[in-house]
Design a protein around this motif. Sequence first.
Motif, PDB file in Angstrom:
ATOM      1  N   ILE A  11       0.850  -1.188   0.000  1.00 19.01           N
ATOM      2  CA  ILE A  11       0.000   0.000   0.000  1.00 19.01           C
ATOM      3  C   ILE A  11       0.887   1.238   0.000  1.00 19.01           C
ATOM      4  CG2 ILE A  11      -1.750   1.278   1.302  1.00 19.01           C
ATOM      5  CD1 ILE A  11      -2.698  -1.339   2.457  1.00 19.01           C
ATOM      6  N   ILE A  35      -8.636  -0.656   6.588  1.00 17.44           N
ATOM      7  CA  ILE A  35      -8.499  -1.122   5.198  1.00 17.44           C
ATOM      8  C   ILE A  35      -9.663  -2.028   4.827  1.00 17.44           C
ATOM      9  CG2 ILE A  35      -7.068  -2.525   3.653  1.00 17.44           C
ATOM     10  CD1 ILE A  35      -4.637  -1.280   5.169  1.00 17.44           C
ATOM     11  N   ASN A  36     -10.082  -2.889   5.737  1.00 17.75           N
ATOM     12  CA  ASN A  36     -11.229  -3.760   5.491  1.00 17.75           C
ATOM     13  C   ASN A  36     -12.467  -2.909   5.169  1.00 17.75           C
ATOM     14  OD1 ASN A  36     -12.114  -6.684   5.682  1.00 17.75           O
ATOM     15  ND2 ASN A  36     -13.620  -5.709   7.029  1.00 17.75           N
ATOM     16  N   VAL A  39     -12.166  -1.358   1.630  1.00 18.66           N
ATOM     17  CA  VAL A  39     -12.422  -2.343   0.570  1.00 18.66           C
ATOM     18  C   VAL A  39     -13.904  -2.691   0.522  1.00 18.66           C
ATOM     19  CG1 VAL A  39     -11.922  -4.695  -0.220  1.00 18.66           C
ATOM     20  CG2 VAL A  39     -10.069  -3.237   0.624  1.00 18.66           C
ATOM     21  N   ARG A  40     -14.534  -2.843   1.701  1.00 20.12           N
ATOM     22  CA  ARG A  40     -15.969  -3.139   1.755  1.00 20.12           C
ATOM     23  C   ARG A  40     -16.777  -2.007   1.110  1.00 20.12           C
ATOM     24  NH1 ARG A  40     -18.242  -6.856   4.266  1.00 20.12           N
ATOM     25  NH2 ARG A  40     -16.636  -7.083   5.851  1.00 20.12           N
ATOM     26  N   ARG A  42     -15.825   0.112  -1.162  1.00 16.21           N
ATOM     27  CA  ARG A  42     -15.605   0.090  -2.613  1.00 16.21           C
ATOM     28  C   ARG A  42     -16.393  -1.043  -3.268  1.00 16.21           C
ATOM     29  NH1 ARG A  42     -10.682   1.674  -6.067  1.00 16.21           N
ATOM     30  NH2 ARG A  42     -11.502   1.150  -8.110  1.00 16.21           N
ATOM     31  N   ALA A  43     -16.388  -2.218  -2.660  1.00 21.46           N
ATOM     32  CA  ALA A  43     -17.133  -3.356  -3.207  1.00 21.46           C
ATOM     33  C   ALA A  43     -18.631  -3.073  -3.222  1.00 21.46           C
ATOM     34  CB  ALA A  43     -16.837  -4.620  -2.406  1.00 21.46           C
TER      35      ALA A  43
END
Length: 98
Positions: A11, A35-36, A39-40, A42-43
Amino acid sequence: MTAKAKITITIDRDLIEAAEAAVESGKARSVSDYINGAVRDRAERHARSRQWLDHKLAEMRASDPSAFDAAGRRAAAALGIDPADLDEQPGQSRQGAA
């Protein structure tokens, strides 16, 4: 709770610093949590965008099927793809395809 898996990623330093700052300020429990969450988010945005696009495409197809199909064939030709691929949903493949 969702199962977790340990991975190794690279990163950008400024993003690591943002994650660390979020932890220090109490906005995240850990860098992994931060970070989780990113990403969540964005998904979920991608899934909502895909759902909206699929809905709009279905509306367009219903309103003028021949114009929609002609536009799809032109787009497929411009992209160098099989027009049948335009009807596929993410994760699906055409029948008979290996």
